[in-house]
Design an enzyme around this catalytic site. Sequence first.
Site, PDB file in Angstrom:
ATOM      1  N   GLY A 280       0.774  -1.245   0.000  1.00  0.00           N
ATOM      2  CA  GLY A 280       0.000   0.000   0.000  1.00  0.00           C
ATOM      3  C   GLY A 280       0.800   1.287   0.000  1.00  0.00           C
ATOM      4  CB  SER A 281       4.292   2.183  -0.823  1.00  0.00           C
ATOM      5  OG  SER A 281       4.448   1.803  -2.166  1.00  0.00           O
ATOM      6  CG  ASN A 282       1.798   3.365  -5.720  1.00  0.00           C
ATOM      7  OD1 ASN A 282       2.212   4.402  -6.228  1.00  0.00           O
ATOM      8  ND2 ASN A 282       2.361   2.189  -5.926  1.00  0.00           N
TER       9      ASN A 282
ATOM     10  CG  ASN B  57      -3.502  -0.637 -12.976  1.00  0.00           C
ATOM     11  OD1 ASN B  57      -3.429  -0.922 -11.781  1.00  0.00           O
ATOM     12  ND2 ASN B  57      -2.752  -1.231 -13.893  1.00  0.00           N
TER      13      ASN B  57
ATOM     14  CD  GLU C 293       4.816   2.105  -9.077  1.00  0.00           C
ATOM     15  OE1 GLU C 293       3.767   1.866  -8.482  1.00  0.00           O
ATOM     16  OE2 GLU C 293       5.673   1.226  -9.310  1.00  0.00           O
TER      17      GLU C 293
ATOM     18  CG  HIS D 255       1.988  -1.546 -15.630  1.00  0.00           C
ATOM     19  ND1 HIS D 255       1.560  -2.819 -15.314  1.00  0.00           N
ATOM     20  CD2 HIS D 255       3.080  -1.699 -16.421  1.00  0.00           C
ATOM     21  CE1 HIS D 255       2.354  -3.700 -15.901  1.00  0.00           C
ATOM     22  NE2 HIS D 255       3.287  -3.042 -16.580  1.00  0.00           N
TER      23      HIS D 255
ATOM     24  CG  ASP E 108      -1.448  -4.048 -17.920  1.00  0.00           C
ATOM     25  OD1 ASP E 108      -1.981  -3.461 -16.958  1.00  0.00           O
ATOM     26  OD2 ASP E 108      -0.627  -4.962 -17.776  1.00  0.00           O
TER      27      ASP E 108
ATOM     28  CE  LYS F  95      -7.458 -12.683  -6.474  1.00  0.00           C
ATOM     29  NZ  LYS F  95      -7.311 -14.068  -6.849  1.00  0.00           N
TER      30      LYS F  95
END
Length: 194
Positions: free
Chosen positions: A12-14, A107, A179, A109, A150, A91
């Site tokens: 959960g660092s983002n 998202n 990020e 990536h 993606d 998921k």
Amino acid sequence: MLNIAVFASGRGSNFEALQRAIVEQNISASIVVVISNNSSSGVLTLAQSFGIPALHISQRQYSDTKLFRQKVLDTLSAFNVNFIVLAGYMKMLDAEIIRTFPDKIINIHPALLPKFGGEGMYGMNVHRAVIDAHEKESGATVHYVNEAYDEGRIIGQQRVDVSQNETPESLAAKVLAVEHQLLPRVIKMLTEKN
Ligand code: GRF
């Protein structure tokens, strides 16, 4: 005002970088709920420490996909969610959920899409593939999520150099650092557009 649900499976660092940026930079958004498929993921405890509702919702708790999907949709509606951030969610999001939030799901990536995306391209696999391909640069991408995962429209990217003696681990650390800048920057830009 963006009412964000963060979906995550890991540390959960983002999530943390985004939550801190929202508060520090006064971004007109709020993370209203964190949802994880993994009951022991760091992101759930982290979210609680920020006083943000943190829920474990997993397909495995439901006998069929429909019930699981309904639980997710009901939760999103109970928290008035109008925007979804996938930050290390391992998921596939249900197609019906994706259709319910058109252009409202993003998202992050850990590579420069469209390269190094798709099947199997997650975690260290991505960084290993980048090094094996002798790429001179890598980075992070934030993109819209559609049913082809993606392949959704790219919103923002931030680059890092791949050095001569780079290892997958050192590259992962470099990319993660960008990020943490890119995700809040994109969210800020989206709130200013609205
Ligand atoms: C990040 O590298 C993200 O790009 C990928 O999963 C990782 C999640 O890290 N999709 P964290 O849980 O936010 O620390």
